[in-house]
Design a protein around this motif. Structure first.
Motif, PDB file in Angstrom:
ATOM      1  N   THR A 161       0.814  -1.212   0.000  1.00  0.00           N
ATOM      2  CA  THR A 161       0.000   0.000   0.000  1.00  0.00           C
ATOM      3  C   THR A 161       0.852   1.268   0.000  1.00  0.00           C
ATOM      4  O   THR A 161       2.017   1.249   0.398  1.00  0.00           O
ATOM      5  N   GLY A 162       0.239   2.358  -0.441  1.00  0.00           N
ATOM      6  CA  GLY A 162       0.908   3.656  -0.487  1.00  0.00           C
ATOM      7  C   GLY A 162      -0.007   4.639  -1.204  1.00  0.00           C
ATOM      8  O   GLY A 162      -1.134   4.294  -1.565  1.00  0.00           O
ATOM      9  N   CYS A 163       0.485   5.845  -1.426  1.00  0.00           N
ATOM     10  CA  CYS A 163      -0.303   6.879  -2.113  1.00  0.00           C
ATOM     11  C   CYS A 163       0.510   7.467  -3.261  1.00  0.00           C
ATOM     12  O   CYS A 163       1.729   7.616  -3.143  1.00  0.00           O
ATOM     13  N   GLY A 164      -0.156   7.848  -4.325  1.00  0.00           N
ATOM     14  CA  GLY A 164       0.516   8.502  -5.455  1.00  0.00           C
ATOM     15  C   GLY A 164       1.590   7.589  -6.028  1.00  0.00           C
ATOM     16  O   GLY A 164       1.353   6.407  -6.322  1.00  0.00           O
ATOM     17  N   THR A 165       2.801   8.126  -6.158  1.00  0.00           N
ATOM     18  CA  THR A 165       3.914   7.314  -6.662  1.00  0.00           C
ATOM     19  C   THR A 165       4.072   6.041  -5.841  1.00  0.00           C
ATOM     20  O   THR A 165       4.329   4.956  -6.378  1.00  0.00           O
ATOM     21  N   SER A 166       3.906   6.148  -4.544  1.00  0.00           N
ATOM     22  CA  SER A 166       4.082   4.969  -3.679  1.00  0.00           C
ATOM     23  C   SER A 166       2.967   3.944  -3.884  1.00  0.00           C
ATOM     24  O   SER A 166       3.145   2.753  -3.594  1.00  0.00           O
ATOM     25  N   THR A 196       2.907  10.683   5.087  1.00  0.00           N
ATOM     26  CA  THR A 196       1.638  10.850   4.371  1.00  0.00           C
ATOM     27  C   THR A 196       0.520  10.304   5.269  1.00  0.00           C
ATOM     28  O   THR A 196       0.590   9.151   5.708  1.00  0.00           O
ATOM     29  N   THR A 197      -0.491  11.123   5.536  1.00  0.00           N
ATOM     30  CA  THR A 197      -1.492  10.719   6.531  1.00  0.00           C
ATOM     31  C   THR A 197      -2.125   9.371   6.207  1.00  0.00           C
ATOM     32  O   THR A 197      -2.264   8.516   7.088  1.00  0.00           O
ATOM     33  N   GLU A 198      -2.534   9.172   4.929  1.00  0.00           N
ATOM     34  CA  GLU A 198      -3.263   7.930   4.611  1.00  0.00           C
ATOM     35  C   GLU A 198      -2.453   6.674   4.905  1.00  0.00           C
ATOM     36  O   GLU A 198      -2.981   5.696   5.423  1.00  0.00           O
ATOM     37  N   VAL A 199      -1.179   6.700   4.593  1.00  0.00           N
ATOM     38  CA  VAL A 199      -0.402   5.469   4.785  1.00  0.00           C
ATOM     39  C   VAL A 199      -0.131   5.239   6.276  1.00  0.00           C
ATOM     40  O   VAL A 199      -0.174   4.097   6.765  1.00  0.00           O
ATOM     41  N   PRO A 211      13.889   7.318   8.486  1.00  0.00           N
ATOM     42  CA  PRO A 211      13.849   6.368   9.611  1.00  0.00           C
ATOM     43  C   PRO A 211      13.087   6.888  10.821  1.00  0.00           C
ATOM     44  O   PRO A 211      12.620   6.094  11.639  1.00  0.00           O
ATOM     45  N   THR A 212      12.950   8.234  10.952  1.00  0.00           N
ATOM     46  CA  THR A 212      12.281   8.789  12.125  1.00  0.00           C
ATOM     47  C   THR A 212      10.806   9.112  11.850  1.00  0.00           C
ATOM     48  O   THR A 212      10.134   9.716  12.678  1.00  0.00           O
ATOM     49  N   SER A 213      10.317   8.745  10.662  1.00  0.00           N
ATOM     50  CA  SER A 213       8.946   9.112  10.291  1.00  0.00           C
ATOM     51  C   SER A 213       7.919   8.346  11.113  1.00  0.00           C
ATOM     52  O   SER A 213       8.227   7.322  11.732  1.00  0.00           O
ATOM     53  N   ASP A 214       6.665   8.813  11.074  1.00  0.00           N
ATOM     54  CA  ASP A 214       5.567   8.132  11.783  1.00  0.00           C
ATOM     55  C   ASP A 214       5.420   6.707  11.277  1.00  0.00           C
ATOM     56  O   ASP A 214       5.205   5.782  12.048  1.00  0.00           O
ATOM     57  N   LEU A 215       5.509   6.546   9.947  1.00  0.00           N
ATOM     58  CA  LEU A 215       5.336   5.206   9.362  1.00  0.00           C
ATOM     59  C   LEU A 215       6.402   4.256   9.909  1.00  0.00           C
ATOM     60  O   LEU A 215       6.098   3.124  10.318  1.00  0.00           O
ATOM     61  N   ALA A 216       7.642   4.729   9.938  1.00  0.00           N
ATOM     62  CA  ALA A 216       8.749   3.891  10.425  1.00  0.00           C
ATOM     63  C   ALA A 216       8.528   3.532  11.895  1.00  0.00           C
ATOM     64  O   ALA A 216       8.709   2.384  12.303  1.00  0.00           O
ATOM     65  N   LYS A 236       5.295  18.073  -0.980  1.00  0.00           N
ATOM     66  CA  LYS A 236       5.979  16.784  -0.851  1.00  0.00           C
ATOM     67  C   LYS A 236       5.148  15.764  -0.093  1.00  0.00           C
ATOM     68  O   LYS A 236       5.291  14.562  -0.287  1.00  0.00           O
ATOM     69  N   VAL A 237       4.307  16.254   0.818  1.00  0.00           N
ATOM     70  CA  VAL A 237       3.521  15.334   1.658  1.00  0.00           C
ATOM     71  C   VAL A 237       2.084  15.819   1.697  1.00  0.00           C
ATOM     72  O   VAL A 237       1.836  17.020   1.836  1.00  0.00           O
ATOM     73  N   VAL A 238       1.146  14.893   1.612  1.00  0.00           N
ATOM     74  CA  VAL A 238      -0.268  15.260   1.760  1.00  0.00           C
ATOM     75  C   VAL A 238      -0.686  14.912   3.187  1.00  0.00           C
ATOM     76  O   VAL A 238      -0.600  13.756   3.609  1.00  0.00           O
TER      77      VAL A 238
END
Ligand code: F1P
Length: 352
Positions: A46-51, A103-106, A128-133, A343-345
């Motif tokens: 899963t991901g958004c846009g390019t991802s 990105t909020t959705e992911v 590495p410090t992102s919310d997703l990570a 860069k980020v939604v």
């Protein structure tokens, strides 16, 4: 020529692939252990846009290589339509891809899946410090893939390569892994050879409607080619499966259309007929693939990698990205900062 971030980030790709390969190969045992512990019935990318387009190419490659059931869904569907995404009583691994990891959705998709015990979550991200990570069960981060441009280029190929390497590691397909390890070297050669062709095709303003065709993993790559052009130039661009294209969409063709087919060697006989039809209806046909001697088309982009269809995927991107880049410059636009995009939604609607 102005040295934009986008240009540098496109050109740096083969060197970054080398680092990505080393990084993932070093974690091979750990990756095998994660999958062995969970024994998933299904893997959802899963991901958004390019991802999201990375996820489409990754899922189709993953299932073909490992035999494990895999699919791709846009991240919003994970928490807005969970019953349509997750099978009942299935053990699922959710692989979230995101350059920013914010990105909020992911991030919500991962939170939702974990809170509701629907999946174990793996993150692939540059940060590495992102919310997703931080919120995933297991993270592969790519600190060497930091992009300044709004448009994603090297992050697309590197995140896709991580998924391909994981598929190779899990399937124990040494020949496939050996092919992936050759990509940095072959990529340098492809990058140099395709740039003048991408410039010629991109700058040609006789065409203002672009149609990208690709089947299987190439459908994800074709979508990414379409998105690069659309984001950077706002030109009209669409994507279809090549055989589906005949079932209606082909009626739009005229002399202003440029059709770009991403060819799979294994289905070339079918693709050649589609290209003949495209030209019969007055459109221009560009074909990109490994060796294309039997195609009758207007422009041939031969990668000459000698690699199999599923190993070659990232090699299509330099041509597609540079085509969009050169049209952007021709139009006097800034490739680093496309209209209406950040860069980020980040969504305003609260979770829950
Ligand atoms: C995903 C994305 C980009 C797109 C846009 C907004 O980002 O949709 O693909 O170009 O600028 O964000 P990410 O989740 O991969 O960071």
């Amino acid at each position: 020529m102005v040295q934009t971030h986008t240009y540098q980030e496109i050109k740096q790709q083969p060197a970054t692939w080398r680092q990505t390969i080393d990084l993932v190969v070093a974690r091979a045992e750990e990756v095998k252990q994660k999958f062995a512990n969970i024994q998933p019935d299904e893997v959802i990318f899963t991901g958004c846009g390019t991802s999201c387009y990375i996820s489409i190419a990754a899922a189709l490659t993953f299932q073909e290589k490992t035999g494990l059931s895999a699919k791709a869904v846009p991240a919003s569907e994970i928490f807005l339509k969970p019953d349509a995404v997750f099978g009942k009583n299935k053990k699922t691994i959710l692989v979230g891809s995101s350059r920013s990891g914010n990105t909020t959705e992911v991030v919500r998709a991962i939170e939702y899946a974990r809170q509701n015990n629907l999946a174990r979550c793996i993150a692939i991200t540059s940060l590495p410090t992102s919310d997703l990570a931080c919120k995933s069960d297991y993270t592969i981060s790519l600190p060497h893939v930091q992009e300044k441009s709004v448009v994603m280029t090297s992050s697309f190929t590197n995140i896709l390569l991580v998924s391909q390497l994981i598929a190779g590691i899990l399937s124990g397909d040494e020949a496939y892994l050996a092919e992936l390890k050759r990509l940095p070297e072959i990529g340098e050669d492809v990058m140099a050879r395709v740039e003048p062709l991408a410039k010629t095709v991109g700058e040609d303003q006789n065409f203002n409607h672009f149609i990208y065709l690709g089947l299987g993993a190439c459908f994800g790559l074709a979508n990414e080619g379409m998105l690069k052009l659309k984001e950077m130039t706002q030109l009209f661009a669409e994507t279809f499966n090549p055989l589906e294209f005949r079932h209606g969409p082909i009626s739009v063709l005229n002399e202003k259309c440029r059709v770009i087919l991403l060819s799979n060697r294994s289905i070339q006989a079918y693709e050649r007929d589609v290209v003949d039809d495209v030209r019969k209806f007055g459109a221009n046909a560009v074909v990109i693939g490994d060796s294309l001697e039997d195609f009758r088309c207007d422009v041939k982009i031969e990668l000459n990698s000698g690699l199999t269809d599923l190993s070659r995927s990232v090699l299509y991107l330099p041509f597609l990205q540079l085509l969009a880049y050169y049209r952007t410059l021709k139009l006097g636009l800034n490739p680093d900062q496309p209209r209406n995009l950040g860069k980020v939604v980040v969504l305003k609607t609260r979770f829950g």
